[in-house]
Structure formats: C-alpha cells, structure tokens
Design an enzyme around this catalytic site. Sequence first.
Site, PDB file in Angstrom:
ATOM      1  N   ALA A  86       0.827  -1.208   0.000  1.00 31.72           N
ATOM      2  CA  ALA A  86       0.000   0.000   0.000  1.00 31.72           C
ATOM      3  C   ALA A  86       0.861   1.259   0.000  1.00 31.72           C
ATOM      4  O   ALA A  86       1.838   1.350   0.750  1.00 31.72           O
ATOM      5  CB  ALA A  86      -0.908   0.002   1.231  1.00 31.72           C
ATOM      6  N   ILE A  88       0.872   5.783  -1.179  1.00 34.51           N
ATOM      7  CA  ILE A  88       0.246   6.964  -1.770  1.00 34.51           C
ATOM      8  C   ILE A  88       1.326   7.962  -2.156  1.00 34.51           C
ATOM      9  O   ILE A  88       2.474   7.856  -1.706  1.00 34.51           O
ATOM     10  CB  ILE A  88      -0.733   7.647  -0.779  1.00 34.51           C
ATOM     11  CG1 ILE A  88       0.001   8.071   0.515  1.00 34.51           C
ATOM     12  CG2 ILE A  88      -1.914   6.748  -0.470  1.00 34.51           C
ATOM     13  CD1 ILE A  88      -0.827   8.970   1.422  1.00 34.51           C
ATOM     14  N   TYR A 150       7.884  10.906  -0.215  1.00 37.27           N
ATOM     15  CA  TYR A 150       7.820   9.563  -0.810  1.00 37.27           C
ATOM     16  C   TYR A 150       9.208   8.912  -0.839  1.00 37.27           C
ATOM     17  O   TYR A 150       9.359   7.730  -0.499  1.00 37.27           O
ATOM     18  CB  TYR A 150       7.246   9.699  -2.222  1.00 37.27           C
ATOM     19  CG  TYR A 150       6.901   8.413  -2.915  1.00 37.27           C
ATOM     20  CD1 TYR A 150       5.633   7.850  -2.781  1.00 37.27           C
ATOM     21  CD2 TYR A 150       7.826   7.767  -3.731  1.00 37.27           C
ATOM     22  CE1 TYR A 150       5.302   6.679  -3.445  1.00 37.27           C
ATOM     23  CE2 TYR A 150       7.497   6.600  -4.404  1.00 37.27           C
ATOM     24  CZ  TYR A 150       6.236   6.059  -4.257  1.00 37.27           C
ATOM     25  OH  TYR A 150       5.908   4.899  -4.915  1.00 37.27           O
TER      26      TYR A 150
HETATM   27  N1  CAA Z   1      14.643  18.167 -12.020  1.00 41.70           N
HETATM   28  C1  CAA Z   1      14.956  19.486 -12.042  1.00 41.70           C
HETATM   29  N2  CAA Z   1      14.062  20.448 -12.183  1.00 41.70           N
HETATM   30  C2  CAA Z   1      12.783  20.079 -12.316  1.00 41.70           C
HETATM   31  C3  CAA Z   1      12.377  18.758 -12.302  1.00 41.70           C
HETATM   32  C4  CAA Z   1      13.370  17.780 -12.168  1.00 41.70           C
HETATM   33  N3  CAA Z   1      13.087  16.471 -12.147  1.00 41.70           N
HETATM   34  N4  CAA Z   1      11.059  18.693 -12.460  1.00 41.70           N
HETATM   35  C5  CAA Z   1      10.626  19.972 -12.551  1.00 41.70           C
HETATM   36  N5  CAA Z   1      11.690  20.811 -12.478  1.00 41.70           N
HETATM   37  C6  CAA Z   1      11.658  22.250 -12.581  1.00 41.70           C
HETATM   38  C7  CAA Z   1      10.812  22.674 -13.752  1.00 41.70           C
HETATM   39  O1  CAA Z   1      11.570  22.639 -14.943  1.00 41.70           O
HETATM   40  C8  CAA Z   1      10.386  24.062 -13.342  1.00 41.70           C
HETATM   41  O2  CAA Z   1      11.429  24.963 -13.589  1.00 41.70           O
HETATM   42  P1  CAA Z   1      11.085  26.368 -14.248  1.00 41.70           P
HETATM   43  O3  CAA Z   1      10.124  27.043 -13.305  1.00 41.70           O
HETATM   44  O4  CAA Z   1      12.416  27.032 -14.335  1.00 41.70           O
HETATM   45  O5  CAA Z   1      10.466  26.039 -15.581  1.00 41.70           O
HETATM   46  C9  CAA Z   1      10.258  23.966 -11.827  1.00 41.70           C
HETATM   47  O6  CAA Z   1      11.041  22.815 -11.441  1.00 41.70           O
HETATM   48  C10 CAA Z   1       8.838  23.776 -11.393  1.00 41.70           C
HETATM   49  O7  CAA Z   1       8.351  22.599 -12.031  1.00 41.70           O
HETATM   50  P2  CAA Z   1       6.805  22.289 -12.098  1.00 41.70           P
HETATM   51  O8  CAA Z   1       6.147  23.304 -12.982  1.00 41.70           O
HETATM   52  O9  CAA Z   1       6.592  20.856 -12.451  1.00 41.70           O
HETATM   53  O10 CAA Z   1       6.413  22.600 -10.583  1.00 41.70           O
HETATM   54  P3  CAA Z   1       5.084  22.312  -9.856  1.00 41.70           P
HETATM   55  O11 CAA Z   1       5.229  22.927  -8.520  1.00 41.70           O
HETATM   56  O12 CAA Z   1       3.917  22.642 -10.718  1.00 41.70           O
HETATM   57  O13 CAA Z   1       5.094  20.703  -9.717  1.00 41.70           O
HETATM   58  C11 CAA Z   1       5.790  18.597  -9.042  1.00 41.70           C
HETATM   59  C12 CAA Z   1       6.109  20.087  -9.030  1.00 41.70           C
HETATM   60  C13 CAA Z   1       4.442  18.357  -8.330  1.00 41.70           C
HETATM   61  C14 CAA Z   1       6.874  17.917  -8.248  1.00 41.70           C
HETATM   62  C15 CAA Z   1       5.727  18.083 -10.482  1.00 41.70           C
HETATM   63  O14 CAA Z   1       6.913  18.414 -11.131  1.00 41.70           O
HETATM   64  C16 CAA Z   1       5.540  16.594 -10.544  1.00 41.70           C
HETATM   65  O15 CAA Z   1       4.444  16.060 -10.372  1.00 41.70           O
HETATM   66  N6  CAA Z   1       6.628  15.843 -10.757  1.00 41.70           N
HETATM   67  C17 CAA Z   1       6.574  14.375 -10.830  1.00 41.70           C
HETATM   68  C18 CAA Z   1       7.035  13.800  -9.528  1.00 41.70           C
HETATM   69  C19 CAA Z   1       7.090  12.313  -9.704  1.00 41.70           C
HETATM   70  O16 CAA Z   1       7.892  11.767 -10.477  1.00 41.70           O
HETATM   71  N7  CAA Z   1       6.265  11.595  -8.973  1.00 41.70           N
HETATM   72  C20 CAA Z   1       6.245  10.160  -9.105  1.00 41.70           C
HETATM   73  C21 CAA Z   1       4.852   9.694  -8.846  1.00 41.70           C
HETATM   74  S1  CAA Z   1       4.693   7.953  -9.245  1.00 41.70           S
HETATM   75  C22 CAA Z   1       5.533   7.186  -8.048  1.00 41.70           C
HETATM   76  O17 CAA Z   1       5.965   7.733  -7.082  1.00 41.70           O
HETATM   77  C23 CAA Z   1       5.676   5.705  -8.224  1.00 41.70           C
HETATM   78  C24 CAA Z   1       7.087   5.280  -8.132  1.00 41.70           C
HETATM   79  O18 CAA Z   1       7.464   4.675  -7.137  1.00 41.70           O
HETATM   80  C25 CAA Z   1       7.987   5.501  -9.274  1.00 41.70           C
END
Ligand code: CAA
Length: 243
Positions: A86, A88, A150
């Site tokens: 489980a 989130i 996470y």
């Molecule tokens: N590395 C470096 N910079 C990054 C980045 C990264 N990986 N991702 C985003 N940025 C930067 C962006 O380029 C942006 O820069 P600018 O403002 O200069 O353009 C800045 O950070 C803000 O990015 P966002 O617009 O995406 O920011 P936000 O606040 O709207 O969202 C976030 C942030 C919620 C973290 C979003 O980026 C996101 O959802 N990321 C995915 C996170 C992820 O991978 N989650 C995994 C979920 S699945 C899981 O967890 C299962 C598993 O086990 C694998």
Amino acid sequence: MSNTQRVAIVTGGTRGIGEAISVALKNAGHKVAATYAGNEEAAKQFTERTDIPTYKFDVADFDACAAAVKQINADLGPVEILINNAGITRDGTMHKMNFEQWNAVIQTNLSSCFNMGRAVIDGMRSRGYGRIVNIGSVNGQAGQYGQVNYAAAKSGIHGFTKALAKENAAKGITVNAVAPGYVETDMVRAVPENVLEKIIATIPVGRLGRAEDIAHAVMYLVDEQASFITGSTISINGGQHMY
Ligand code: CAA
C-alpha cells in the site's frame, strides 16, 4: 514449483501493482486477503473479477492493522506471506509541502510496514516460516524531484527490510524488497503528462513497467525455494537506475 498453500495478505491489493500480486498469489494456489483503504467500487469490481476477499482498513492505523490481521487469521488461517504494497503520493517540492503531505506519506507508506509486520511477526516466528516482501521504489533509491516525503518513506522501507531480515533470518522468515520503477498504474498516470514524458525518456527499455513485471519478482521471493534470499532488493525499473 510445488509450494504449500499459504495465507497471504497484500496491502493495497485491489488495484495496480497490488492487484497483480494478489492475482499471482492466488494463481499459485495461495489463499489471499487483499486490503484497501477507501476505494469501495474498485474493491467490489476486484472481487467480482478475481473472487479474492477484501478487507477495508487504514494501514497507517496500528490498531486497525492488528484487528484486521486477527480477522484474517480467523477467516483464512495463520498469515505466512505479507506483501507491504500500500502506498500513496502527495507530490510537491519541499518548499511548498505542508506537514500533512509529509506525514500522510510517511505513515501510509512506511509506518504501515511496521504496523502490518508487527501484527504478523509473532505468528511467523512461532511457526518458523514466513515471507515478507516490501514494495520500495526507484525514487527511494535515487531520489526524485517533488518527492521528499515519498523518497524518504521508500528509502526507509529499504532499511526496514534489511533490519527485519537480520532479526528473523534464523526463524525461517525471509524479508526482501522489490523496488519498482515507473509502472502503468493510477499513481503514475497522475503525474502531469509533460513530466511523465520526460521521465519515460530516461528509461532505457523505453516504456513504463507493467504491474505483472513486479508481481513476477514478488512470486520469486515468496517461493519456498527462495529461503536463502533475505534482506535483498530486486530493482525492476527498465534500467532507469542501476547501481
Ligand atoms: N529536475 C529538475 N528540475 C525540475 C524537475 C526535475 N526532475 N522537475 C521539474 N523541475 C523544474 C521545472 O523545470 C520548473 O522549472 P522552471 O520554473 O524554471 O520552468 C520547476 O522545477 C517547477 O516545475 P513544475 O512546474 O513541475 O512545478 P510544480 O510545482 O507545478 O510541480 C511537481 C512540481 C508536483 C513535483 C511536479 O513536477 C511533478 O508532479 N513531478 C513528478 C514527480 C514524480 O515523479 N512523482 C512520481 C509519482 S509515481 C511514483 O511515485 C511511483 C514510483 O514509485 C515511481
């Protein structure tokens, strides 16, 4: 493989990776209890599809876990396989994250392993047999932007796995982890499309994983013949992170 029929619990076992694990365990002849926290409709459909019973409780709640395990012991028999699956997400960069986002993920993803493990470990130790598999994550191994909660919880799972493995190795109990990469599930589908595209571009295999890819490794670890594998982590991430 000729395994004795065992009673297995899969937390978060009605959807995504958990569903694939529940089904694989059932297909291997085990008696499975799939747990879920809130999605009634998904749980109902899951049971209709699979004929696997479900149990509704919050894995972040210590007492609820103890009560559920007691009930499952009574309904199906003593639990000998536990899959702590489980989990989130409450993604966000830390400078925008509040305590609730932090705490919900730590409690649900990490404390749940203690809560469920504590409820089954005495029985496994007294019977001299057990298989525990904890579902970690590539993001616990490598870190991920927007996931301090996470990544900390999943990284914690890897430490938890090794410590518990040492404590129970002499009792016929193995404790291992599987660290999935990005797998086609509701959780990953919730990642913004433009972000997910960039992530997929970093996966050498060139695609998201399938829930069955993870279940396959879990089945290997719960096999009776896997008795010399403990405290290990199997990474299944399409080559996204190697070390
Ligand atoms: N590395 C470096 N910079 C990054 C980045 C990264 N990986 N991702 C985003 N940025 C930067 C962006 O380029 C942006 O820069 P600018 O403002 O200069 O353009 C800045 O950070 C803000 O990015 P966002 O617009 O995406 O920011 P936000 O606040 O709207 O969202 C976030 C942030 C919620 C973290 C979003 O980026 C996101 O959802 N990321 C995915 C996170 C992820 O991978 N989650 C995994 C979920 S699945 C899981 O967890 C299962 C598993 O086990 C694998």
